[in-house]
Design a protein around this motif. Structure first.
Motif, mmCIF file in Angstrom:
data_model
loop_
_atom_site.group_PDB
_atom_site.id
_atom_site.type_symbol
_atom_site.label_atom_id
_atom_site.label_comp_id
_atom_site.label_asym_id
_atom_site.label_seq_id
_atom_site.Cartn_x
_atom_site.Cartn_y
_atom_site.Cartn_z
ATOM 1 N N SER A 57 3.086 20.806 -7.412
ATOM 2 C CA SER A 57 3.976 19.661 -7.247
ATOM 3 C C SER A 57 5.352 20.170 -6.834
ATOM 4 C CB SER A 57 4.072 18.839 -8.532
ATOM 5 O OG SER A 57 4.540 19.645 -9.607
ATOM 6 N N ASN A 83 3.801 14.925 -6.590
ATOM 7 C CA ASN A 83 2.547 15.660 -6.751
ATOM 8 C C ASN A 83 1.966 15.920 -5.372
ATOM 9 O OD1 ASN A 83 -0.267 16.283 -7.167
ATOM 10 N ND2 ASN A 83 -0.026 15.523 -9.259
ATOM 11 N N MET A 85 -0.970 16.660 -4.475
ATOM 12 C CA MET A 85 -2.273 16.040 -4.246
ATOM 13 C C MET A 85 -2.113 14.672 -3.588
ATOM 14 S SD MET A 85 -4.786 16.840 -7.465
ATOM 15 C CE MET A 85 -3.729 16.010 -8.640
ATOM 16 N N SER A 86 -1.060 13.949 -3.965
ATOM 17 C CA SER A 86 -0.883 12.594 -3.440
ATOM 18 C C SER A 86 -0.446 12.589 -1.982
ATOM 19 C CB SER A 86 0.143 11.831 -4.295
ATOM 20 O OG SER A 86 1.448 12.370 -4.125
ATOM 21 N N SER A 88 -1.629 15.013 0.258
ATOM 22 C CA SER A 88 -2.490 16.033 0.877
ATOM 23 C C SER A 88 -2.713 15.779 2.360
ATOM 24 C CB SER A 88 -3.828 16.112 0.149
ATOM 25 O OG SER A 88 -4.510 14.867 0.220
ATOM 26 N N THR A 168 1.076 7.848 0.773
ATOM 27 C CA THR A 168 0.138 8.583 -0.073
ATOM 28 C C THR A 168 -1.221 8.634 0.621
ATOM 29 O OG1 THR A 168 -0.492 6.573 -1.263
ATOM 30 C CG2 THR A 168 1.337 7.877 -2.159
ATOM 31 N N ARG A 169 -2.090 9.510 0.124
ATOM 32 C CA ARG A 169 -3.344 9.772 0.844
ATOM 33 C C ARG A 169 -4.300 8.590 0.809
ATOM 34 N NH1 ARG A 169 -7.348 11.870 -2.820
ATOM 35 N NH2 ARG A 169 -6.484 12.207 -4.905
ATOM 36 N N HIS A 170 -4.268 7.751 -0.205
ATOM 37 C CA HIS A 170 -5.047 6.514 -0.214
ATOM 38 C C HIS A 170 -4.521 5.597 -1.309
ATOM 39 C CE1 HIS A 170 -7.027 8.071 -3.743
ATOM 40 N NE2 HIS A 170 -7.687 8.989 -3.084
ATOM 41 N N LYS A 172 -5.551 4.641 -4.045
ATOM 42 C CA LYS A 172 -5.691 5.057 -5.436
ATOM 43 C C LYS A 172 -4.608 6.049 -5.855
ATOM 44 C CE LYS A 172 -10.691 4.297 -5.718
ATOM 45 N NZ LYS A 172 -12.012 4.897 -6.005
ATOM 46 N N SER A 173 -3.820 6.491 -4.913
ATOM 47 C CA SER A 173 -2.662 7.340 -5.211
ATOM 48 C C SER A 173 -1.410 6.543 -4.877
ATOM 49 C CB SER A 173 -2.710 8.632 -4.386
ATOM 50 O OG SER A 173 -3.839 9.394 -4.681
ATOM 51 N N TYR A 175 2.294 4.968 -4.403
ATOM 52 C CA TYR A 175 3.659 5.493 -4.280
ATOM 53 C C TYR A 175 4.362 5.202 -5.605
ATOM 54 C CZ TYR A 175 8.442 6.057 -2.586
ATOM 55 O OH TYR A 175 9.748 6.462 -2.427
ATOM 56 N N ASP A 176 4.719 6.240 -6.329
ATOM 57 C CA ASP A 176 5.141 6.074 -7.724
ATOM 58 C C ASP A 176 6.568 6.514 -8.002
ATOM 59 O OD1 ASP A 176 4.913 8.810 -7.449
ATOM 60 O OD2 ASP A 176 3.621 9.095 -9.203
#
Length: 239
Positions: A57, A83, A85-86, A88, A168-170, A172-173, A175-176
């Motif tokens: 991260s 992160n 991962m979000s 990627s 974000t990648r999809h 389910k991730s 924007y937080d």
């Protein structure tokens, strides 16, 4: 005597040497060249029985925001955190054959044999030697992201440009950047800039978030607004 952990850290040290201004310490890549903020790439290591996952991260640690957070909440926290991962789908140096959470192992042959016998998932398993390119790719992608999504020209410019904007990648991730603790840190960044209205707006029912707001922390920030506002009027700063 070297250990698996020390061997991993040695590889990270070698990677950091390739990038001016960066060093590796306490499990993370750090750049302290700015006076007002530290740039950090957390690797998310979790060492256990000769293995570790890699969950990187990116964070910006503004020194004044961290100090104010400690004063108001009793502990420090990253001013901005993303992160990897979000994001990627935005990364160009992450090895494409690897899953989002790869695993580094001390002895790959032994691990693969164990996986074969037990049916354990062995996808994304890397040896120590193979981990070098992964770590290098993580740092290169992080440096690119920081340079393209944050304004590092001055402290005020950095705080004014928060939060970083990205896809974000999809779905389910989500924007937080205004969720949970990140929302609280954005309130603190706004207070540092003399914006004492935003925390009240954020607290209101009209400001919608995906996850529940951290109301106890938010109330601590709002309770301090009168004295912070008075100090800002006198000195031009809240801290």
């Amino acid at each position: 005597m070297s250990t698996f952990k020390s061997n991993v850290f040695e590889i990270c040290d070698r990677v950091a040497e390739e990038f001016p201004g960066w060093e590796f310490k306490s499990g993370q890549f750090v750049n302290k060249t700015l006076k007002h903020s530290d740039l950090v790439v957390h690797m998310g290591f979790g060492f256990k029985q000769g293995t570790t996952a890699v969950v990187p991260s990116i964070s910006i640690d503004n020194k004044r925001a961290n100090k104010l957070t400690k004063q108001l909440l009793g502990f420090g926290r990253d001013t901005s955190l993303v992160n990897m991962m979000s994001i990627s789908h935005l990364l160009t140096h992450w090895p494409r054959h690897l899953p989002l959470i790869p695993t580094i192992v001390d002895d790959k042959d032994v691990f693969l044999e164990f996986a074969k016998r037990t049916g354990a998932d062995a996808s994304g398993v890397l040896s120590l030697t193979e981990s070098y390119e992964l770590f290098r790719g993580v740092l290169k992608d992080a440096i690119w992201f920081i340079g393209s999504h944050y304004d590092l020209s001055s402290e005020q410019a950095l705080l004014n440009a928060l939060p970083p904007k990205y896809t974000t990648r999809h779905e389910k991730s989500p924007y937080d950047q205004l969720e949970s603790q990140k929302g609280i840190e954005y309130c603190i960044a706004r207070v540092l800039l003399g914006d004492f209205e935003f925390p009240l707006q954020y607290q209101s029912d009209g400001f919608k978030t995906i996850f529940p707001k951290r109301t106890d922390e938010l109330e601590s920030v709002i309770a301090a607004l009168p004295r912070l506002k008075e100090r800002y009027a006198r000195t031009g700063q809240v801290i």
